[in-house]
Scaffold this motif. Structure first.
Motif, PDB file in Angstrom:
ATOM      1  N   TYR A   1       5.392 -55.698   1.540  1.00 16.67           N
ATOM      2  CA  TYR A   1       5.750 -56.642   0.465  1.00 16.67           C
ATOM      3  C   TYR A   1       6.066 -55.892  -0.828  1.00 16.67           C
ATOM      4  CZ  TYR A   1       3.889 -60.441   3.347  1.00 16.67           C
ATOM      5  OH  TYR A   1       3.660 -61.335   4.345  1.00 16.67           O
TER       6      TYR A   1
ATOM      7  N   LEU B   1       1.199 -54.852   5.838  1.00 15.29           N
ATOM      8  CA  LEU B   1       1.981 -55.984   5.369  1.00 15.29           C
ATOM      9  C   LEU B   1       2.108 -55.960   3.848  1.00 15.29           C
ATOM     10  CD1 LEU B   1       3.273 -58.202   6.994  1.00 15.29           C
ATOM     11  CD2 LEU B   1       1.283 -59.607   6.599  1.00 15.29           C
TER      12      LEU B   1
ATOM     13  N   LYS C   1       5.236 -63.679  13.246  1.00 15.59           N
ATOM     14  CA  LYS C   1       5.758 -62.344  13.575  1.00 15.59           C
ATOM     15  C   LYS C   1       4.737 -61.511  14.337  1.00 15.59           C
ATOM     16  CE  LYS C   1       9.423 -61.684  10.248  1.00 15.59           C
ATOM     17  NZ  LYS C   1       9.159 -62.039   8.834  1.00 15.59           N
ATOM     18  N   LYS C   2       3.531 -61.441  13.808  1.00 15.22           N
ATOM     19  CA  LYS C   2       2.511 -60.652  14.502  1.00 15.22           C
ATOM     20  C   LYS C   2       1.251 -61.495  14.676  1.00 15.22           C
ATOM     21  CE  LYS C   2       2.168 -55.992  14.402  1.00 15.22           C
ATOM     22  NZ  LYS C   2       2.036 -54.672  13.767  1.00 15.22           N
ATOM     23  N   ILE C   3       0.661 -61.421  15.863  1.00 17.03           N
ATOM     24  CA  ILE C   3      -0.553 -62.195  16.137  1.00 17.03           C
ATOM     25  C   ILE C   3      -1.674 -61.248  16.551  1.00 17.03           C
ATOM     26  CG2 ILE C   3      -1.621 -63.946  17.624  1.00 17.03           C
ATOM     27  CD1 ILE C   3       1.169 -65.243  17.889  1.00 17.03           C
TER      28      ILE C   3
ATOM     29  N   ARG D   1       2.163 -66.501   4.460  1.00 19.37           N
ATOM     30  CA  ARG D   1       2.549 -65.218   5.040  1.00 19.37           C
ATOM     31  C   ARG D   1       1.421 -64.626   5.887  1.00 19.37           C
ATOM     32  NH1 ARG D   1       6.597 -62.224   0.934  1.00 19.37           N
ATOM     33  NH2 ARG D   1       4.897 -62.039  -0.560  1.00 19.37           N
ATOM     34  N   ILE D   2       0.191 -64.839   5.434  1.00 24.67           N
ATOM     35  CA  ILE D   2      -0.950 -64.396   6.247  1.00 24.67           C
ATOM     36  C   ILE D   2      -1.855 -65.606   6.476  1.00 24.67           C
ATOM     37  CG2 ILE D   2      -2.936 -62.856   6.430  1.00 24.67           C
ATOM     38  CD1 ILE D   2      -1.611 -60.975   4.514  1.00 24.67           C
TER      39      ILE D   2
ATOM     40  N   ASP E   1       3.823 -64.069   8.728  1.00 23.80           N
ATOM     41  CA  ASP E   1       4.081 -62.683   9.094  1.00 23.80           C
ATOM     42  C   ASP E   1       2.929 -62.145   9.933  1.00 23.80           C
ATOM     43  OD1 ASP E   1       6.470 -62.611   7.749  1.00 23.80           O
ATOM     44  OD2 ASP E   1       5.559 -61.972   5.855  1.00 23.80           O
ATOM     45  N   LEU E   2       1.727 -62.567   9.558  1.00 25.17           N
ATOM     46  CA  LEU E   2       0.540 -62.121  10.296  1.00 25.17           C
ATOM     47  C   LEU E   2      -0.381 -63.312  10.532  1.00 25.17           C
ATOM     48  CD1 LEU E   2      -1.107 -59.774  11.500  1.00 25.17           C
ATOM     49  CD2 LEU E   2      -2.104 -59.414   9.235  1.00 25.17           C
TER      50      LEU E   2
ATOM     51  N   ARG F   1       5.307 -60.155  23.066  1.00 26.66           N
ATOM     52  CA  ARG F   1       4.183 -59.615  22.293  1.00 26.66           C
ATOM     53  C   ARG F   1       3.694 -58.310  22.916  1.00 26.66           C
ATOM     54  NH1 ARG F   1       4.055 -62.577  17.688  1.00 26.66           N
ATOM     55  NH2 ARG F   1       4.581 -64.733  18.142  1.00 26.66           N
TER      56      ARG F   1
END
Lengths: 329, 275
Positions: B273, B269, A289-291, A211-212, A268-269, B245
């Motif tokens: 969660y 994040l 999802k996010k960069i 996820r990360i 996600d990240l 983006r």
């Protein structure tokens, strides 16, 4: 002679690899731009394999003809036997375009065929199209993934390889392809290569499901720089990844390589520390999802492919992150 | 048993793509770009030395080939300093623009020219970091009409007339036996590479780099280079795929503020969660 031929590579468990379905999907788009073109699939198989299930799966890709060549020499991969047979089938089918998955096996077979048929081959394409002259137009990253090149070929068949997961799978209405079974006869021919042992490879899915992800590139400069990022990932409970260059430099191990040559990820990240953003790398992270990108070169390509960009020395930011996290605990 | 072993290693000089700087106009800034030996080719050389050391009772001779401009002598000198016995630079302005199909042909012809068929192994790097077509080594094998094993990560053992190696595929490691007189394509396996020592450098000073031209190899102008190549670059450009983006770029933050922005995103994040 407007036909498109696809090579149907099997995985070790005798299932067609995902790249085969991906190529078939793309081939439908190409076929529609050609006149009177047939889509054909070539499969090499050991004699005893049952094809019912495989053929059922193949009914949704508008294939006109499936050629299944049987011989026990195709039980395991042997470049000599594969090359010998595929070359002859290609000569027989005489396609305009011949596409092969960009796996290690595909990337071995493809240049053998193209060199022996004296035709052009474009490797690792990320886009395929038909140009105004009704020929294949193949686009690939080059120059270490910093430039894109669109390549045309003067000879036939026009050949290209495409890495797995570059194209999406697209299914069509059910059809009934013509199935042609062939026995292949090697006669006196015997390969001088022999397989002594085959060890099944365990695939590490930690990165694919992460996820990360904290990922490091050459901006971290050395092994110690990368180790600091690993430490940070541990503290955060994130997975660690690396660019092709940092793996090649020996600062990170190859099973954490992210990108077209490594693994594709969908976190996600995704936080890229000191990664400039070669095309192959960007291809591997486009589903995140996010960069966030940290790089000291404001012109680095990754800044055009991120949500948040920080122009700074990645090592300094890692140090500050460590400080902030230790205050929190 | 044959007492002599002749190995040809093909190497390439490449721009150091790890150091690419872009100009504002989306072109590559070539002014300060270094040229280096292609990384896989360093492993190809290492493989050649490992094989030489494994064949204790054979006399092994390693010849190194490179196609490129005169500047490529730099990497041939490096290979000589490492301990290669002979070095050949294949250079001619008519070779300019050759694609991998033609490059394979030229390299194969050079090997035939030098050895007249009397060689045992050709070793190449699997791919070059600049083009990354991974086609040239395989193409040389087809042109020489010898078996090829690709994606070799390590040498397992040597026998009188064969070599056993590990070949890496996506879902298996294959232990493969190949005959003498075959071609090996070697990948980077992160093994320790040797460095040239002072004695190596001194000995290499006495060795000449031999030059091979299109004329030596019997190629006509129209058979090689851009003209002879089946493929050509229709268009080259910087990759700028449209994407959604946000591209919010911070250029003048302190590292501490940068770190805070990152932590905020991580925190968001975690909150998400927990919900």
């Amino acid at each position: 002679m407007n036909d498109i031929l696809i090579f149907g590579e099997f995985s070790i468990s005798n299932k067609l690899r995902p790249c085969v379905f991906q190529l078939l999907s793309k081939a439908n788009y190409l076929k529609n731009k050609l006149d009177d073109s047939k889509l054909k699939l070539l499969i090499l198989s050991p004699s005893d394999l049952n094809f019912d299930e495989i053929i059922n799966e193949l009914k949704y890709y508008n294939i006109d003809e499936i050629i299944i060549v049987k011989n026990d020499n195709f039980k395991e991969f042997n470049s000599d036997y594969y090359y010998n047979c595929i070359k002859n089938i290609v000569l027989e089918v005489n396609p305009k375009i011949f596409l092969i998955g960009g796996t290690n096996i595909g990337r071995t077979i493809a240049p053998m065929i193209s060199n022996s048929l004296h035709t052009g081959l474009t490797a690792d394409c990320i886009e395929l199209d038909i140009n105004d002259e009704k020929n294949l137009s193949a686009t690939r990253p080059t120059f270490g993934g910093e430039l894109m090149a669109t390549i045309w070929s003067k000879t036939y068949p026009q050949m290209a390889t495409v890495r797995e997961n570059v194209f999406k799978i697209e299914k069509f209405d059910e059809n009934n392809p013509t199935i042609i079974f062939k026995d292949y006869n090697f006669q006196e021919y015997k390969s001088k290569l022999s397989l002594i042992k085959q060890i099944k490879r365990e695939i590490n899915n930690d990165l694919a499901n992460a996820r990360i992800i904290l990922s490091g590139g050459m901006g971290l400069k050395n092994k110690e720089g990368f180790a600091k990022l690993e430490n940070l990932a541990n503290i955060m409970g994130a997975q660690i990844g690396g660019s092709r260059l940092i793996v090649e430099a020996g600062f990170a191990s190859s099973n954490i390589q992210i990108g077209q040559t490594g693994q594709s990820v969908a976190a996600d990240l995704y936080i890229a520390f000191g990664i400039s953003g070669a095309i192959q790398h960007l291809c591997g992270i486009k589903n995140c999802k996010k960069i966030i990108a940290i790089n000291n070169d404001p012109n680095a390509p990754i800044f055009n492919h991120c949500d948040i960009g920080i122009v700074d020395d990645a090592a300094l930011v890692i140090e500050q992150l460590e400080n902030l996290l230790s205050q929190k605990v | 048993m044959k007492q002599q072993l002749k190995i040809a290693v093909c190497i390439k000089q490449v721009p150091d793509t790890g150091q690419i700087k872009w100009t504002q106009n989306n072109t590559i800034d070539r002014t300060n770009m270094d040229s280096i030996i292609n990384l896989c080719d360093e492993y190809a050389l290492e493989m050649a030395f490992n094989i030489k050391e494994a064949y204790k009772d054979k006399q092994t001779q390693i010849s190194v080939f490179s196609m490129g401009p005169y500047k490529a002598c730099e990497i041939l000198k490096y290979a000589l300093a490492l301990g290669c016995d002979n070095a050949y630079l294949i250079t001619d302005k008519v070779f300019l623009g050759s694609d991998s199909y033609i490059t394979s042909k030229i390299l194969a012809q050079a090997i035939k020219y030098v050895f007249q068929d009397e060689f045992d192994l050709v070793i190449c790097g699997q791919f070059a970091s600049d083009g990354d077509t991974a086609q040239t080594g395989v193409g040389i094998a087809v042109n020489l009409n010898i078996p090829v094993v690709t994606y070799i990560s390590s040498l397992i053992e040597v026998n009188d007339d064969s070599i056993v190696v590990q070949q890496n595929f996506e879902d298996s490691f294959n232990i493969v036996k190949l005959p003498l007189k075959s071609l090996m394509c070697v990948i980077n396996n992160n093994c320790k590479l040797r460095n040239p020592n002072v004695l190596g450098y001194m000995l290499s000073q006495r060795k000449d780099i031999k030059i091979l031209t299109a004329n030596d190899l019997g190629f006509e102008r129209n058979q090689v280079g851009l003209q002879g190549s089946p493929t050509y670059v229709y268009n080259a450009y910087r990759y700028n795929e449209d994407n959604n983006r946000e591209k919010k770029i911070y250029s003048n933050l302190s590292s501490n503020d940068g770190a805070k922005i990152i932590l905020k995103e991580v925190q968001k994040l975690f909150d998400y969660y927990e919900d």
